[in-house]
Write an enzyme that holds these catalytic residues in place. Structure first.
Site, PDB file in Angstrom:
ATOM      1  CE  LYS A 150      -4.097  -1.607   0.603  1.00  8.58           C
ATOM      2  NZ  LYS A 150      -5.116  -1.411  -0.342  1.00  8.58           N
ATOM      3  CE  LYS A 246     -10.620  -4.371  -4.151  1.00  3.38           C
ATOM      4  NZ  LYS A 246     -10.515  -3.403  -3.617  1.00  3.38           N
ATOM      5  CG  ASP A 296      -5.402  -8.062  -3.078  1.00  5.58           C
ATOM      6  OD1 ASP A 296      -4.815  -9.132  -2.116  1.00  5.58           O
ATOM      7  OD2 ASP A 296      -5.549  -7.301  -3.392  1.00  5.58           O
TER       8      ASP A 296
END
Length: 327
Positions: A150, A246, A296
């Site tokens: 990140k 997602k 992920d």
């Protein structure tokens, strides 16, 4: 047929602190939807995301607003037009998939044509922090084949160099979470290319990413906040090389299946991603990620405590879900 929908808020503690450019949190707050029918029950989990204008109370209210229709036999296909994409629809949609599989004695993997299931390598996420802290975290996880870091600060270069030095053999995904600017985009991309980064996720803010079409992309760039559903894909072809699917964005497995097929048809690389949730939220995505370019799906690895029948992880390998969990 007698159906009954329930939805509850659940909390799972995070191991330590999870930090991105927009803030930090110490627990994962999720909503679990359960649909019961004639002795069978299906479950789905969603993670409301403030960035998309969602809240726990708002998503819970949206799920309850569809309860009467679901209890009366609303189908997954009908659900797509009755609810907008997002976390609430995801929980209901996945619960309906799970219920259908359990009621009919089938597996969701068979229903979606993904019967040949195998363990997948998932990215492991390193929270945003000072360079030395991120380097120490990378060193502890240097044996993992794929790290996701990140970023999104004024000094991302030092953080990226520190992580690469600490984990020289790992493939790296950089997730800026909309934290870069047009002015520093080329510089950050050049550094990422120099350090052999595999993918850069959402460097510029959604809606302000036109610059990606006008530069030489030295590293493949993946849309996250810029892409939610199938209808978004065509307009992104000049700016992005990959898309992060997602279920909390698409509004469930039903739309995610269509979106993945269209993304692959258009030539995008595909990542199956997640919010920070429990194994119940990851399970449908593990099935969908079988032929994706990136998985992920490390949410449970970031938790201090998962569900009792959670997904099986061995290092960075995540295994398909058992029926007791989902599907």
């Amino acid at each position: 047929m007698r159906r009954h929908l329930e939805a509850t808020i659940e909390t799972f503690p995070i191991a330590g602190l999870f930090t991105i450019s927009r803030g930090s949190k110490t627990e994962a707050e999720v909503i679990t939807c359960t649909i019961r029918e004639d002795g069978f029950s299906g479950r789905g989990e969603c993670v409301p995301y403030k960035r998309y204008g969602e809240s726990l109370d708002g998503v819970l209210s949206d799920i309850h607003s569809i309860a009467e229709a679901v209890d009366s036999g609303l189908t997954r296909e009908e659900l797509q037009t009755r609810m907008k994409p997002g976390a609430a629809r995801n929980a209901v949609d996945c619960a309906l998939w799970d219920l259908e599989a359990k009621r009919d004695g089938l597996r969701v993997a068979d229903l979606i044509g993904a019967a040949s299931q195998k363990p997948l390598v998932t990215a492991f996420t390193l929270s945003l922090g000072e360079p030395a802290v991120m380097a120490a975290d990378a060193r502890r996880n240097a044996q993992r084949p794929l790290l996701k870091i990140k970023l999104g600060t004024e000094d991302d270069e030092s953080r990226l160099r520190a992580v690469r030095e600490a984990a020289p053999n790992a493939r790296i995904i950089v997730d800026a979470n909309e934290g870069w600017m047009e002015e520093n985009l080329s510089h950050h991309m050049a550094v990422a290319a120099e350090l052999n980064v595999s993918l850069i996720e959402q460097p510029l803010p959604a809606g302000k990413d036109a610059a990606l079409a006008n530069i030489r992309r030295l590293v493949s760039v993946c849309a996250d906040e810029s892409v939610h559903a199938t209808k978004d894909l065509e307009s992104l072809r000049d700016r992005y090389d990959a898309v992060n699917i997602k279920l909390d964005k698409t509004g469930g497995l039903t739309e995610a299946l269509a979106m993945k097929a269209e993304a692959q048809r258009l030539g995008f690389l595909v990542m199956l991603g997640c919010m920070v949730g429990s194994s119940l939220a990851m399970a449908p995505a593990v099935l969908l990620a079988q032929d994706a370019d990136y998985a992920d799906l490390d949410g449970p690895l970031l938790l201090a405590k998962d569900r009792p029948t959670g997904l099986r992880y061995e290092g960075s390998l995540v295994y398909p879900p058992d029926p007791d969990l989902w599907g």
